[in-house]
Design an enzyme around this catalytic site. Structure first.
Site, PDB file in Angstrom:
ATOM      1  N   SER A 145     121.931  32.999  92.738  1.00  0.00           N
ATOM      2  CA  SER A 145     122.715  34.161  92.310  1.00  0.00           C
ATOM      3  C   SER A 145     122.170  35.392  93.015  1.00  0.00           C
ATOM      4  O   SER A 145     120.993  35.434  93.403  1.00  0.00           O
ATOM      5  CB  SER A 145     122.610  34.349  90.796  1.00  0.00           C
ATOM      6  N   TYR A 162     117.985  34.745  83.089  1.00  0.00           N
ATOM      7  CA  TYR A 162     118.869  34.420  84.220  1.00  0.00           C
ATOM      8  C   TYR A 162     118.221  34.877  85.527  1.00  0.00           C
ATOM      9  O   TYR A 162     118.162  34.121  86.504  1.00  0.00           O
ATOM     10  CB  TYR A 162     120.217  35.104  84.016  1.00  0.00           C
TER      11      TYR A 162
END
Length: 258
Positions: A145, A162
């Site tokens: 990401s 995350y």
């Protein structure tokens, strides 16, 4: 001239293939000539993706799998090999985004992020890599990401687990790449910016404030569109990247430019 992006005769395994970017990538693989194995927890949704792929004339199977469960991963990869005989491409796409900062989130939520985003890649790769080694060929693409290298600013969407888990994906990618290059296996990572998907549609895309901020600070002035990640995934999955190892390409419209 040889088409370096041609995947005819290849078999691709995609985790998190039931919707969003994973489903889009699965269809792109089929359109490039590959047969595909679709892995996800929700088999009923996989069947819809399977039907779309079969319309291209390629073969597809839908396999229920929780990537954080070793026994289920082992069984799923065994099912793929039984169906196709070999595995050439692995797209480790399954991922989750759990909100919260280190001062507020539970240990359970922290572990949940790492179980899917990092342990999932480890487990699926553990059972795929031996098949790739045996044939001296393989293409592994890990979906990381943009948040592996930059954090969301402000208090709207704090996601520390995350950030940490996607950063770990980059370290794992480099380690795997260095170890498996001698076996004809390439391992690289892709870092999507903001794309509308099942994971983001219920949070980021519901916040007008966040979208306004994102669009104003992104050089492209918009989130990614469906299909705009496929070219980078196909590059890393094909012979076009035969001498590319341990790299991370961000696909984000320019948000991470420094």
């Amino acid at each position: 001239m040889t088409n370096l992006f041609d995947l005819s005769g290849k078999v691709a395994v995609i985790t998190g293939a039931s919707s969003g970017l994973g489903a889009d990538a699965a269809l792109a693989y089929a359109q490039a000539g590959a047969d595909v194995a679709l892995l996800a927890r929700r088999v009923e949704k996989l069947e819809n993706v399977k039907s779309e792929i079969e319309k291209t004339g390629r073969k597809a199977i839908a396999v229920g799998c929780d990537v954080s469960d070793e026994n289920k991963v082992k069984a799923a990869i065994g099912q793929v090999v039984d169906a196709f005989g070999h595995i050439d491409i692995l797209l480790n796409n399954a991922g989750i985004a759990v909100g919260g900062g280190v001062d507020s989130m539970s240990v359970e939520d922290w572990d949940k992020s790492f179980d899917t985003n990092v342990k999932g890649i480890f487990l699926v790769s553990k059972y795929v890599v031996p098949h790739m080694k045996a044939q001296s060929y393989g293409k592994i693409v890990n979906i990381a990401s943009i948040n592996a290298v930059i954090a969301d600013k402000g208090d709207m969407f704090i996601r520390h687990s995350y950030n940490a888990s996607k950063s770990a994906v980059l370290g794992l990618t480099k380690g795997m790449a260095a170890s498996y290059a001698r076996y004809g296996i390439t391992v690289n990572a892709v870092g999507p910016g903001l794309f509308e998907s099942e994971m983001t549609s219920g949070t980021l895309f519901k916040s007008d404030e966040f979208l306004k901020l994102y669009n104003n600070t992104n050089p492209a002035g918009r989130p990614g569109k469906r299909g705009e990640l496929n070219g980078t995934i196909l590059y890393f999955s094909s012979d076009a990247s035969s001498y590319v190892q341990g790299q991370f390409v961000i696909v984000d419209g320019g948000s991470a430019i420094v």
